[in-house]
Design a protein around this motif. Structure first.
Motif, PDB file in Angstrom:
ATOM      1  N   ILE A 309       2.989  10.165   2.648  1.00 46.91           N
ATOM      2  CA  ILE A 309       2.477  10.005   4.010  1.00 46.91           C
ATOM      3  C   ILE A 309       2.845  11.228   4.843  1.00 46.91           C
ATOM      4  O   ILE A 309       3.757  11.981   4.501  1.00 46.91           O
ATOM      5  N   ARG A 372      -3.962   3.413  11.482  1.00 44.95           N
ATOM      6  CA  ARG A 372      -2.529   3.743  11.545  1.00 44.95           C
ATOM      7  C   ARG A 372      -1.913   3.354  12.881  1.00 44.95           C
ATOM      8  O   ARG A 372      -0.837   2.771  12.940  1.00 44.95           O
ATOM      9  N   LYS A 395       3.734   0.792   5.630  1.00 45.37           N
ATOM     10  CA  LYS A 395       3.378   1.937   4.799  1.00 45.37           C
ATOM     11  C   LYS A 395       2.377   1.537   3.725  1.00 45.37           C
ATOM     12  O   LYS A 395       1.378   2.246   3.498  1.00 45.37           O
ATOM     13  N   LEU A 399      -1.435   2.949   3.328  1.00 49.29           N
ATOM     14  CA  LEU A 399      -1.834   3.620   2.092  1.00 49.29           C
ATOM     15  C   LEU A 399      -3.007   2.911   1.432  1.00 49.29           C
ATOM     16  O   LEU A 399      -3.934   3.546   0.914  1.00 49.29           O
TER      17      LEU A 399
END
Length: 417
Positions: A309, A372, A395, A399
């Protein structure tokens, strides 16, 4: 073009490909004397902000070198074909390529033959002849030679748009290991000299409008990463020091390309992944434009950037106590720290909320990447309620969302054929 020049060009253009620090944004040299070329909005070896592709003639003056740096393809112990341009040949090539509309400027570096001053003097002559004899107003970027005299550095700055001094290896210990003949002080001293001359030139221009420009596009530097065992923390702390102490426009990060079986170097099977370069540039961007301090991004607990990331998202996940942020109340600096919000979007948010309270739909129209940002903000909407998720869960969700978009994009492209 003669066959001899073609051969030189092939050798010295190929040798120059290892130097990535040839961006040029920032120069304002104007063509007001009916000469050739015009720097205009800035020339760089990439695409400009308006989508225009511009190019530089990027070559070495020579690939002869008195040094034996283990990481360099032109090191004196390397068994390669050697050649050198004359000053006139570089000038003629630049003008010839410009007239054919191949290029809009010149990026000139060099190996070192005889000594630093001898080489630097020839680099300066190239720029001087282009400016004075051919009235060339296109972009010129000179890679300076560490150890060259202040007089030559001063003269170079009067004809070049940008000067750069490569720091080469992030740490002094790494430089001593791979290039024992070089001294870090020979790199730091010219950086400081250029900085002082730029400051002095700005003061002179305030008093005398027609004072000659001194490197209007500033100075830059480059570090080779992965040739030694420095962490990302070591690299970014060095970059931060360069920005702070020498007012550099850019620091470039060049992944080490295996060029030798030297035992001091990584094996040929361990090339630096392109993604590591990308993460370093992202961290660099956060330091320069988003108000992050290097210590927030990298420290003894997290000496390396997360390859999965980007650095801003990584910081946000490590600092859950900073979130959620109310998008309708937070100041600009806090909004800039929200993953998925860039500088322009942050400025639009601050401006738009003066007229109404913003919701998810408003934020999407302002360019916010909600896949996000939604995990870190609250707004005038209940479409997405922040759930009690751990950093690891957030996370994984982000992803997974990114992977899904990538797959959909590939499928869409395949359907076109």
């Amino acid at each position: 073009m003669s066959e001899r020049i073609r051969e030189k060009l092939a050798i010295l253009a190929d040798a120059a490909k290892y130097d990535v620090s040839c961006a040029s944004s920032g120069s304002k040299r104007k063509n007001d004397n009916k000469g050739l070329g015009n720097t205009g909005n800035g020339i760089c070896h990439t695409y400009t902000s308006d989508g225009r592709c511009v190019s530089l003639l990027k070559i070495l003056l020579t690939n002869f070198c008195i040094y034996d740096c283990a990481y360099c393809v032109t090191r004196k112990s390397n068994d390669i074909q050697r050649t050198a341009f004359t000053v006139k040949e570089v000038v003629d090539l630049t003008i010839s390529f410009y007239r054919r509309n191949y290029i809009e400027g010149l990026f000139l570096s060099s190996g070192i033959f005889k000594n630093a001053d001898y080489t630097m003097e020839r680099l300066v002559r190239v720029a001087k002849e282009l400016r004075l004899e051919h009235k060339f107003n296109g972009y010129i970027h000179l890679k300076t030679i560490p150890g060259a005299s202040d007089e030559l550095m001063k003269e170079a700055g009067l004809y070049a748009d940008r000067l750069s001094v490569n720091i080469e290896i992030p740490t002094e210990s790494g430089l001593k290991l791979l290039a024992p003949d070089k001294d870090r002080k020979d790199m730091i001293q010219p950086m400081n000299f250029i900085k002082q001359e730029i400051i002095q030139n700005k003061n002179e221009i305030k008093l005398f409008k027609k004072a000659p420009l001194f490197v209007p596009a500033g100075q830059s530097s480059q570090m080779i990463i992965g040739a030694t065992k420095e962490t990302d923390q070591d690299i970014m702390y060095t970059a931060n020091s360069l920005y702070k102490n020498f007012n550099l426009k850019r620091v470039y990060y060049s992944g080490y390309v295996p060029v030798s079986h030297d035992s001091r170097l990584p094996s040929f099977d361990s090339a630096v992944p392109m993604l590591r370069e990308n993460r370093l540039y992202q961290a660099d961007w956060l330091m320069r434009f988003y108000g992050f301090h290097v210590k927030e991004l990298l420290n003894t607990e997290t000496p390396h950037l997360d390859l999965d990331i980007d650095p801003k998202l990584s910081w946000a996940l490590r600092n859950p106590n900073q979130f959620p942020i109310d998008i309708n109340k937070a100041d600009l600096q806090m909004i800039l720290r929200i993953p998925g919000i860039g500088v322009q979007s942050a400025q639009k948010i601050v401006s738009a909320r003066r007229f109404q309270r913003l919701n998810w739909e408003n934020l999407k129209k302002l360019g916010v990447a909600l896949n996000r940002a939604k995990y870190f903000i609250t707004c005038n909407s209940t479409e997405f309620e922040r759930r009690n998720l751990s950093s690891m869960q957030i996370k994984q969700y982000i992803l997974a969302s990114s992977s899904s978009k990538y797959l959909k994009s590939n499928v869409a492209q395949l359907q076109l054929f």
